[in-house]
Design a protein around this motif. Structure first.
Motif, PDB file in Angstrom:
ATOM      1  N   ILE A 147       0.975  -1.403  -0.211  1.00 54.67           N
ATOM      2  CA  ILE A 147      -0.034   0.175  -0.051  1.00 54.67           C
ATOM      3  C   ILE A 147       0.863   1.170  -0.002  1.00 54.67           C
ATOM      4  N   SER A 148       0.978   2.172  -1.212  1.00 57.08           N
ATOM      5  CA  SER A 148       1.815   2.934  -1.140  1.00 57.08           C
ATOM      6  C   SER A 148       1.226   4.419  -1.297  1.00 57.08           C
ATOM      7  N   SER A 149       1.838   5.489  -0.853  1.00 58.12           N
ATOM      8  CA  SER A 149       1.264   6.856  -0.968  1.00 58.12           C
ATOM      9  C   SER A 149       1.402   7.451  -2.277  1.00 58.12           C
ATOM     10  N   SER A 150       0.370   8.400  -2.641  1.00 58.38           N
ATOM     11  CA  SER A 150       0.450   9.163  -3.571  1.00 58.38           C
ATOM     12  C   SER A 150      -0.247  10.464  -3.160  1.00 58.38           C
ATOM     13  N   ALA A 151      -0.534  11.316  -4.009  1.00 56.20           N
ATOM     14  CA  ALA A 151      -1.447  12.727  -3.542  1.00 56.20           C
ATOM     15  C   ALA A 151      -2.523  13.016  -4.751  1.00 56.20           C
ATOM     16  N   VAL A 152      -3.228  13.859  -4.470  1.00 55.17           N
ATOM     17  CA  VAL A 152      -4.210  14.339  -5.338  1.00 55.17           C
ATOM     18  C   VAL A 152      -3.458  15.392  -6.260  1.00 55.17           C
ATOM     19  N   GLY A 153      -2.279  15.667  -5.872  1.00 50.15           N
ATOM     20  CA  GLY A 153      -1.498  16.611  -7.036  1.00 50.15           C
ATOM     21  C   GLY A 153      -1.009  15.839  -8.092  1.00 50.15           C
ATOM     22  N   TYR A 154      -1.404  14.390  -8.396  1.00 48.46           N
ATOM     23  CA  TYR A 154      -1.397  13.854  -9.484  1.00 48.46           C
ATOM     24  C   TYR A 154      -2.062  14.561 -10.474  1.00 48.46           C
ATOM     25  N   TYR A 155      -3.141  15.079 -10.297  1.00 45.03           N
ATOM     26  CA  TYR A 155      -4.019  15.742 -11.271  1.00 45.03           C
ATOM     27  C   TYR A 155      -3.545  17.088 -11.533  1.00 45.03           C
ATOM     28  N   GLY A 156      -2.481  17.693 -10.931  1.00 44.88           N
ATOM     29  CA  GLY A 156      -1.821  18.893 -11.350  1.00 44.88           C
ATOM     30  C   GLY A 156      -2.423  19.996 -10.225  1.00 44.88           C
ATOM     31  N   ALA A 157      -1.828  21.293 -10.155  1.00 48.18           N
ATOM     32  CA  ALA A 157      -2.255  22.217  -9.252  1.00 48.18           C
ATOM     33  C   ALA A 157      -3.054  23.349 -10.376  1.00 48.18           C
ATOM     34  N   ILE A 158      -4.150  22.846 -10.472  1.00 48.88           N
ATOM     35  CA  ILE A 158      -5.052  23.526 -11.380  1.00 48.88           C
ATOM     36  C   ILE A 158      -6.550  23.801 -10.750  1.00 48.88           C
ATOM     37  N   THR A 159      -7.220  24.896 -11.252  1.00 40.49           N
ATOM     38  CA  THR A 159      -8.702  25.254 -10.435  1.00 40.49           C
ATOM     39  C   THR A 159      -9.289  25.040 -11.872  1.00 40.49           C
ATOM     40  N   THR A 160     -10.229  23.996 -11.939  1.00 39.08           N
ATOM     41  CA  THR A 160     -10.963  23.882 -12.951  1.00 39.08           C
ATOM     42  C   THR A 160     -12.506  23.263 -12.612  1.00 39.08           C
ATOM     43  N   ASP A 161     -13.436  23.143 -13.403  1.00 37.80           N
ATOM     44  CA  ASP A 161     -14.570  22.624 -13.367  1.00 37.80           C
ATOM     45  C   ASP A 161     -14.820  21.023 -13.385  1.00 37.80           C
ATOM     46  N   ILE A 162     -13.535  20.583 -13.843  1.00 38.57           N
ATOM     47  CA  ILE A 162     -13.577  19.070 -13.818  1.00 38.57           C
ATOM     48  C   ILE A 162     -13.303  18.489 -12.569  1.00 38.57           C
ATOM     49  N   VAL A 163     -14.177  17.416 -12.094  1.00 41.22           N
ATOM     50  CA  VAL A 163     -14.321  16.522 -11.117  1.00 41.22           C
ATOM     51  C   VAL A 163     -13.150  15.582 -11.271  1.00 41.22           C
ATOM     52  N   PHE A 164     -12.097  15.300 -10.966  1.00 39.83           N
ATOM     53  CA  PHE A 164     -11.008  14.205 -11.392  1.00 39.83           C
ATOM     54  C   PHE A 164     -11.440  12.950 -10.570  1.00 39.83           C
ATOM     55  N   ASP A 165     -11.263  11.920 -11.598  1.00 38.98           N
ATOM     56  CA  ASP A 165     -11.391  10.619 -10.751  1.00 38.98           C
ATOM     57  C   ASP A 165     -10.032   9.700 -10.987  1.00 38.98           C
ATOM     58  N   GLU A 166     -10.044   8.625 -10.604  1.00 40.10           N
ATOM     59  CA  GLU A 166      -8.832   7.853 -10.752  1.00 40.10           C
ATOM     60  C   GLU A 166      -8.226   7.514 -12.348  1.00 40.10           C
ATOM     61  N   ALA A 167      -9.390   7.814 -13.176  1.00 42.78           N
ATOM     62  CA  ALA A 167      -8.879   7.394 -14.529  1.00 42.78           C
ATOM     63  C   ALA A 167      -8.500   8.604 -15.329  1.00 42.78           C
ATOM     64  N   SER A 168      -8.451   9.820 -14.508  1.00 38.58           N
ATOM     65  CA  SER A 168      -8.320  11.234 -15.395  1.00 38.58           C
ATOM     66  C   SER A 168      -6.743  11.112 -15.276  1.00 38.58           C
ATOM     67  N   SER A 169      -6.114  12.087 -16.348  1.00 39.04           N
ATOM     68  CA  SER A 169      -5.030  12.305 -16.980  1.00 39.04           C
ATOM     69  C   SER A 169      -4.124  13.102 -15.700  1.00 39.04           C
ATOM     70  N   LYS A 170      -2.697  12.614 -15.697  1.00 41.62           N
ATOM     71  CA  LYS A 170      -1.914  13.345 -14.864  1.00 41.62           C
ATOM     72  C   LYS A 170      -1.573  14.851 -15.001  1.00 41.62           C
ATOM     73  N   GLY A 171      -1.310  15.636 -14.078  1.00 45.20           N
ATOM     74  CA  GLY A 171      -1.280  16.986 -14.225  1.00 45.20           C
ATOM     75  C   GLY A 171       0.079  17.559 -15.100  1.00 45.20           C
TER      76      GLY A 171
END
Length: 301
Positions: A112-136
């Motif tokens: 069980i390894s750590s990561s962060a929601v930073g995977y989706y990038g530091a952006i403000t958008t209307d998108i609701v990211f899920d695990e299938a979303s692309s990395k930032g």
């Protein structure tokens, strides 16, 4: 009950997890740079990532690894040297664990390894990211991607691999609470920038329960967002903290230019944020007890 090796267990979240799991009766081996004394269920073993050393006794009877290593990404300005430290502290630690386990054929069943929601990038958008979303397409996205790819090596060893993309962890022992609470107690507005950026959070107690949930459900694997269901903005977060301490403020948010001047490139992490979905883990049966920041603060011991 499996014996668990915890790497990165001496930080804010790690200490809470060790306390929780040992209280549940799990036997833990914890890797630390320093010699520490344990207790009935917890034993500490030394490791040195730079010297590529791990005390092999730490792996005795272990079939599960929880990896929580990584330099605090918000502790210092992101100079090129600091960026390399942030990446290396995450990737090299997993590489070292992988090397010892693969070379010695240690029978590891789960990582069980750590990561962060930073995977989706530091952006403000209307998108609701899920695990299938692309990395930032920024430093945060690159860090998390490399971090996760290092963990995925364990799939080649036949291990079950779980990666948790964590939000900001809320708990009295440190982290965001430690930074926000002193300001709110004095009636100082802790919000920064426009205040419209989202802050994806998870209560420490829910996070420790999530680890226990994953440990007791061996059929679960893959990548999961570890965030509460509330999509809270920075302005709303500041109001909740102030309300918790029965304070009001007429002070404005710390302006964007001031944060950029103070933190440089790292300011992007503070001034931006989007919504992240936790539906995937909830659909598998995990129930969050602290779905909102207000409830989390209200129930702090």
């Amino acid at each position: 009950m499996s014996k668990i090796l915890i790497a990165g267990g001496t930080g804010f979240v790690g200490k809470a997890l060790i306390s929780y799991l040992s209280g549940k009766g799990y036997e833990l081996s914890v890797l630390s740079r320093n010699k520490l004394s344990g207790n009935e269920n917890v034993n500490y073993y030394q490791w040195d990532i730079e010297k590529a050393y791990i005390d092999e006794e730490a792996f005795e009877d272990v079939d599960t690894i929880i990896n929580m290593t990584g330099a605090n990404i918000g502790e210092k300005r992101w100079t090129e040297k600091r960026k390399r430290e942030v990446v290396d502290s995450r990737v090299n630690s997993i590489q070292l664990l992988y090397k010892y386990i693969s070379e010695n054929n240690f029978p590891i069943k789960t990582l069980i390894s750590s990561s962060a929601v930073g995977y989706y990038g530091a952006i403000t958008t209307d998108i609701v990211f899920d695990e299938a979303s692309s990395k930032g397409n920024d430093f945060l996205g690159a860090v998390c991607s490399q971090w996760e790819n290092a963990a995925k090596q364990f799939l080649g060893l036949g291990a079950r691999v779980i990666i948790l993309r964590k939000g900001v962890v809320v708990g009295k022992g440190g982290g965001m609470y430690q930074k926000m609470a002193p300001l709110a107690k004095r009636g100082i507005n802790p919000a920064v920038g426009t205040g419209k950026q989202y802050m994806e959070l998870i209560d420490m107690r829910d996070l420790t329960r999530l680890y226990d949930f994953l440990l007791t459900h061996p059929e679960i694997s893959g990548i999961f967002n570890a965030v509460s269901s509330e999509h809270i903005t920075m302005n709303e977060l500041a109001k909740d903290f102030l309300s918790h301490f029965n304070k009001k403020t007429f002070l404005p948010n710390v302006p964007t230019f001031a944060i950029q001047l103070l933190f440089g490139e790292m300011a992007t992490m503070l001034l931006n944020g989007s919504r992240v979905s936790n539906e995937k883990i909830k659909e598998l049966g995990f129930k969050f007890h602290y779905e909102t920041l207000a409830k989390s603060l209200e129930n702090e011991a």
